[in-house]
Structures are given as structure tokens and as C-alpha cells.
Scaffold this motif. Structure first.
Motif, mmCIF file in Angstrom:
data_model
loop_
_atom_site.group_PDB
_atom_site.id
_atom_site.type_symbol
_atom_site.label_atom_id
_atom_site.label_comp_id
_atom_site.label_asym_id
_atom_site.label_seq_id
_atom_site.Cartn_x
_atom_site.Cartn_y
_atom_site.Cartn_z
ATOM 1 N N GLU A 73 0.849 -1.192 0.000
ATOM 2 C CA GLU A 73 0.000 0.000 0.000
ATOM 3 C C GLU A 73 0.884 1.241 0.000
ATOM 4 O OE1 GLU A 73 -3.676 -2.128 2.415
ATOM 5 O OE2 GLU A 73 -2.192 -1.020 3.572
ATOM 6 N N VAL A 74 0.822 2.005 -1.107
ATOM 7 C CA VAL A 74 1.676 3.176 -1.281
ATOM 8 C C VAL A 74 0.867 4.436 -0.993
ATOM 9 C CG1 VAL A 74 3.166 4.433 -2.883
ATOM 10 C CG2 VAL A 74 3.046 1.933 -3.000
ATOM 11 N N THR A 75 1.334 5.238 -0.036
ATOM 12 C CA THR A 75 0.602 6.411 0.431
ATOM 13 C C THR A 75 0.255 7.377 -0.701
ATOM 14 O OG1 THR A 75 1.812 6.195 2.514
ATOM 15 C CG2 THR A 75 0.623 8.252 2.167
ATOM 16 N N ALA A 76 1.253 7.756 -1.511
ATOM 17 C CA ALA A 76 1.042 8.751 -2.573
ATOM 18 C C ALA A 76 0.097 8.255 -3.668
ATOM 19 C CB ALA A 76 2.377 9.155 -3.194
ATOM 20 N N LEU A 77 -0.162 6.942 -3.699
ATOM 21 C CA LEU A 77 -1.069 6.368 -4.708
ATOM 22 C C LEU A 77 -2.405 5.973 -4.085
ATOM 23 C CD1 LEU A 77 1.473 4.148 -6.711
ATOM 24 C CD2 LEU A 77 0.758 6.506 -7.170
ATOM 25 N N GLY A 78 -2.699 6.559 -2.925
ATOM 26 C CA GLY A 78 -3.990 6.284 -2.280
ATOM 27 C C GLY A 78 -4.164 4.846 -1.835
ATOM 28 N N GLY A 79 -3.043 4.182 -1.508
ATOM 29 C CA GLY A 79 -3.133 2.799 -1.049
ATOM 30 C C GLY A 79 -2.934 1.772 -2.156
ATOM 31 N N GLU A 80 -2.771 2.222 -3.397
ATOM 32 C CA GLU A 80 -2.496 1.269 -4.482
ATOM 33 C C GLU A 80 -1.097 0.696 -4.303
ATOM 34 O OE1 GLU A 80 -2.798 2.942 -8.385
ATOM 35 O OE2 GLU A 80 -4.941 3.269 -8.229
ATOM 36 N N PRO A 81 -0.827 -0.469 -4.842
ATOM 37 C CA PRO A 81 -1.710 -1.392 -5.535
ATOM 38 C C PRO A 81 -2.602 -2.213 -4.603
ATOM 39 C CG PRO A 81 0.528 -2.226 -5.595
ATOM 40 C CD PRO A 81 0.581 -0.866 -4.944
ATOM 41 N N GLY A 82 -2.272 -2.260 -3.311
ATOM 42 C CA GLY A 82 -3.140 -2.911 -2.320
ATOM 43 C C GLY A 82 -3.506 -4.335 -2.678
ATOM 44 N N VAL A 83 -4.801 -4.613 -2.657
ATOM 45 C CA VAL A 83 -5.305 -5.969 -2.902
ATOM 46 C C VAL A 83 -4.959 -6.451 -4.314
ATOM 47 C CG1 VAL A 83 -7.622 -5.310 -3.688
ATOM 48 C CG2 VAL A 83 -7.306 -7.477 -2.480
ATOM 49 N N PHE A 84 -4.644 -5.518 -5.204
ATOM 50 C CA PHE A 84 -4.307 -5.884 -6.590
ATOM 51 C C PHE A 84 -2.795 -5.955 -6.820
ATOM 52 C CE2 PHE A 84 -8.399 -3.616 -6.617
ATOM 53 C CZ PHE A 84 -9.214 -4.672 -6.992
ATOM 54 N N SER A 85 -2.006 -6.051 -5.750
ATOM 55 C CA SER A 85 -0.543 -6.026 -5.849
ATOM 56 C C SER A 85 0.017 -7.045 -6.843
ATOM 57 C CB SER A 85 0.097 -6.245 -4.478
ATOM 58 O OG SER A 85 -0.150 -5.132 -3.643
ATOM 59 N N ALA A 86 -0.475 -8.269 -6.828
ATOM 60 C CA ALA A 86 0.073 -9.323 -7.689
ATOM 61 C C ALA A 86 -0.242 -9.083 -9.168
ATOM 62 C CB ALA A 86 -0.450 -10.691 -7.269
ATOM 63 N N ARG A 87 -1.366 -8.443 -9.437
ATOM 64 C CA ARG A 87 -1.774 -8.231 -10.833
ATOM 65 C C ARG A 87 -1.959 -6.746 -11.151
ATOM 66 N NH1 ARG A 87 -5.471 -10.739 -7.776
ATOM 67 N NH2 ARG A 87 -7.500 -9.778 -7.573
ATOM 68 N N ILE A 139 9.595 3.387 -0.708
ATOM 69 C CA ILE A 139 9.830 2.872 -2.056
ATOM 70 C C ILE A 139 11.015 3.634 -2.648
ATOM 71 C CG2 ILE A 139 8.882 2.609 -4.389
ATOM 72 C CD1 ILE A 139 7.452 0.880 -2.291
ATOM 73 N N ILE A 140 12.011 2.877 -3.133
ATOM 74 C CA ILE A 140 13.164 3.510 -3.784
ATOM 75 C C ILE A 140 13.019 3.377 -5.308
ATOM 76 C CG2 ILE A 140 14.709 3.203 -1.812
ATOM 77 C CD1 ILE A 140 15.943 0.785 -3.343
ATOM 78 N N ASP A 141 13.822 4.147 -6.055
ATOM 79 C CA ASP A 141 13.694 4.201 -7.515
ATOM 80 C C ASP A 141 14.419 3.112 -8.283
ATOM 81 O OD1 ASP A 141 11.932 6.284 -8.093
ATOM 82 O OD2 ASP A 141 13.446 7.774 -7.605
ATOM 83 N N GLU A 142 15.444 2.508 -7.665
ATOM 84 C CA GLU A 142 16.174 1.484 -8.411
ATOM 85 C C GLU A 142 16.092 0.154 -7.691
ATOM 86 O OE1 GLU A 142 20.664 1.563 -8.015
ATOM 87 O OE2 GLU A 142 20.186 3.618 -7.419
ATOM 88 N N LEU A 143 16.054 -0.915 -8.458
ATOM 89 C CA LEU A 143 15.964 -2.254 -7.896
ATOM 90 C C LEU A 143 17.286 -2.633 -7.241
ATOM 91 C CD1 LEU A 143 13.755 -2.108 -10.180
ATOM 92 C CD2 LEU A 143 13.927 -4.568 -10.256
ATOM 93 N N LYS A 144 17.181 -3.182 -6.025
ATOM 94 C CA LYS A 144 18.375 -3.629 -5.297
ATOM 95 C C LYS A 144 18.099 -4.984 -4.661
ATOM 96 C CE LYS A 144 20.282 0.892 -4.040
ATOM 97 N NZ LYS A 144 20.660 1.754 -2.918
ATOM 98 N N GLY A 145 19.013 -5.934 -4.920
ATOM 99 C CA GLY A 145 18.909 -7.252 -4.287
ATOM 100 C C GLY A 145 18.275 -8.297 -5.178
ATOM 101 N N ASN A 146 18.546 -9.561 -4.846
ATOM 102 C CA ASN A 146 18.056 -10.695 -5.652
ATOM 103 C C ASN A 146 17.212 -11.680 -4.859
ATOM 104 O OD1 ASN A 146 19.529 -9.851 -7.998
ATOM 105 N ND2 ASN A 146 21.374 -10.551 -6.942
ATOM 106 N N ILE A 154 12.395 -2.963 -4.296
ATOM 107 C CA ILE A 154 12.239 -1.503 -4.199
ATOM 108 C C ILE A 154 11.665 -1.058 -2.848
ATOM 109 C CG2 ILE A 154 12.086 -1.054 -6.687
ATOM 110 C CD1 ILE A 154 8.975 -0.837 -6.282
ATOM 111 N N PHE A 155 11.511 -1.993 -1.908
ATOM 112 C CA PHE A 155 10.937 -1.667 -0.593
ATOM 113 C C PHE A 155 12.004 -1.741 0.486
ATOM 114 C CE2 PHE A 155 8.836 -2.719 3.442
ATOM 115 C CZ PHE A 155 7.863 -1.724 3.506
ATOM 116 N N VAL A 156 12.256 -0.603 1.160
ATOM 117 C CA VAL A 156 13.190 -0.548 2.285
ATOM 118 C C VAL A 156 12.368 -0.388 3.566
ATOM 119 C CG1 VAL A 156 15.104 0.713 3.361
ATOM 120 C CG2 VAL A 156 14.983 0.533 0.859
ATOM 121 N N PRO A 157 12.370 -1.408 4.452
ATOM 122 C CA PRO A 157 11.600 -1.296 5.689
ATOM 123 C C PRO A 157 12.180 -0.245 6.627
ATOM 124 C CG PRO A 157 12.789 -3.389 5.613
ATOM 125 C CD PRO A 157 13.040 -2.697 4.305
#
Length: 190
Positions: A73-87, A139-146, A154-157
Motif C-alpha cells: 500500500e503506497v501512500t502517494a497512490l492512495g493505497g495502491e496497488p493494495g489488494v491488486f498487488s500481484a496483478r 519505495i526507492i527508484d532502483e531495484l536492489k537485491g536478488n 524496491i521496498f526498504v523497511p
């Protein structure tokens, strides 16, 4: 020993939860109860999907069970992608496409705060109980980690300098949203 079905076929997940639960419950996977069909997930919330999956198992297999559903759930996107995260980027459920669309939708936005949230629904003797686990982060802009999957690169806790994808499975497992929901479930069952 009481039998309890975990709505997954991921043996690693089952093993992890079984170890914490101890000897009071024997966890069963979907395949162990003979369930090979795709569980329904047509709700508009994590709570609804988690409940729908658990109710399906309870109704069709007459087994005490629990099911989970998770989303970013991304704050600036009003909670998107939320329940639709996988798709988020379509039914192909592509992690790369989902990340790409998310970063495109976040372009130019200053607020990068987000949270991963899991909702677990337990049905025990017909009684329904839900548990929620949340981990906040950025959420960061570049992908990090495998490691990991989905939006992990893109998620840093909060409180960490690494993305979920840069952490070992064990490190992530100790702090993740799913771990926090499972802890509440286990406390309830004990």
C-alpha cells in the motif's frame, strides 16, 4: 493433536509456522487435504480475500484452516496497488511489470512512504478471527537485491538500509508483515 490447514502449498511456509506452533497443532497444506483448485480471490480488500479463501476451505473440505492475503500500500497512490498487488500491471502477474508500473505512477511524487500489509483469517470450529501484520517503509527508484519476490527489490523497511530483496529469507522473515500477522495468529492459538 488438532489438525489445521494452512491455505498454501509452500512447504517452507508450513514448516516455519509448524516450528513456532509446536505440538498442539498439525499443519496441513492444500495438497494434503486434497485441494488442487485455485482458491477464490475476488474481494476488493485483503480482509475479504483472506476470508473468502478460508471460508471456501472450511465449506468444501470441513477443515479448520487459515488463509492469508498480502499487498503493498503506497501512500502517494492512495493505497495502491493494495489488494491488486500481484496483478497491478495485468493478469500476467509479472513482478517486473508491476514494479515498472508502480515506479512510473510514483514518478515526481515526493512522498515515497508505503507499507506491506498481511491479513490472516482463521476459521476454528466455525469461528472466524482475523489478524493483521504491517511493516512500514519507503519505495526507492532502483531495484536492489536478488532475494524475495514481488516488490521486495524496491521496498526498504523502516529502520533498515537494505531492501527486502537484499535481506536473507531469515532476516526478512523476522520482520515482515506476514511474520507479524503469523505471530498474532500463533499467540491466539496458544
Amino acid at each position: 493433536m488438532k489438525k489445521l490447514c494452512f491455505a498454501t502449498n509452500n512447504a517452507h511456509k508450513v514448516e516455519e509456522v509448524q516450528a513456532i506452533l509446536g505440538q498442539n497443532f498439525e499443519l496441513l497444506t492444500l495438497s494434503q487435504i486434497g485441494c488442487s483448485e485455485e482458491l477464490p480471490e475476488t474481494g476488493n480488500t485483503l480482509e475479504a480475500n483472506s476470508l473468502q479463501k478460508a471460508q471456501y476451505l472450511y465449506k468444501h473440505y470441513q477443515v479448520d484452516c487459515f488463509a492469508d492475503d498480502s499487498g503493498l500500500e503506497v501512500t502517494a497512490l492512495g493505497g495502491e496497488p493494495g489488494v491488486f498487488s500481484a496483478r497491478y500491471a495485468g493478469e500476467q502477474r509479472s513482478h517486473a511489470d508491476n514494479i515498472s508500473l508502480l515506479l512510473k505512477n510514483l514518478a515526481g511524487k515526493e512522498d515515497r512512504s508505503a507499507q506491506f500489509r498481511t491479513v490472516i483469517t482463521l476459521i476454528l470450529g466455525g469461528e472466524v478471527t482475523q489478524f493483521e501484520g504491517i511493516i512500514k517503509g519507503t519505495i526507492i527508484d532502483e531495484l536492489k537485491g536478488n532475494e524475495g519476490f514481488g516488490y521486495d527489490p524496491i521496498f526498504v523497511p523502516e529502520g533498515f538500509d537494505l531492501t527486502f530483496a537484499e535481506m536473507s529469507i531469515d532476516e526478512k522473515g523476522k520482520i515482515s508483515h506476514r511474520a507479524r500477522a503469523v505471530e498474532k495468529l500463533i499467540t491466539f492459538l496458544k
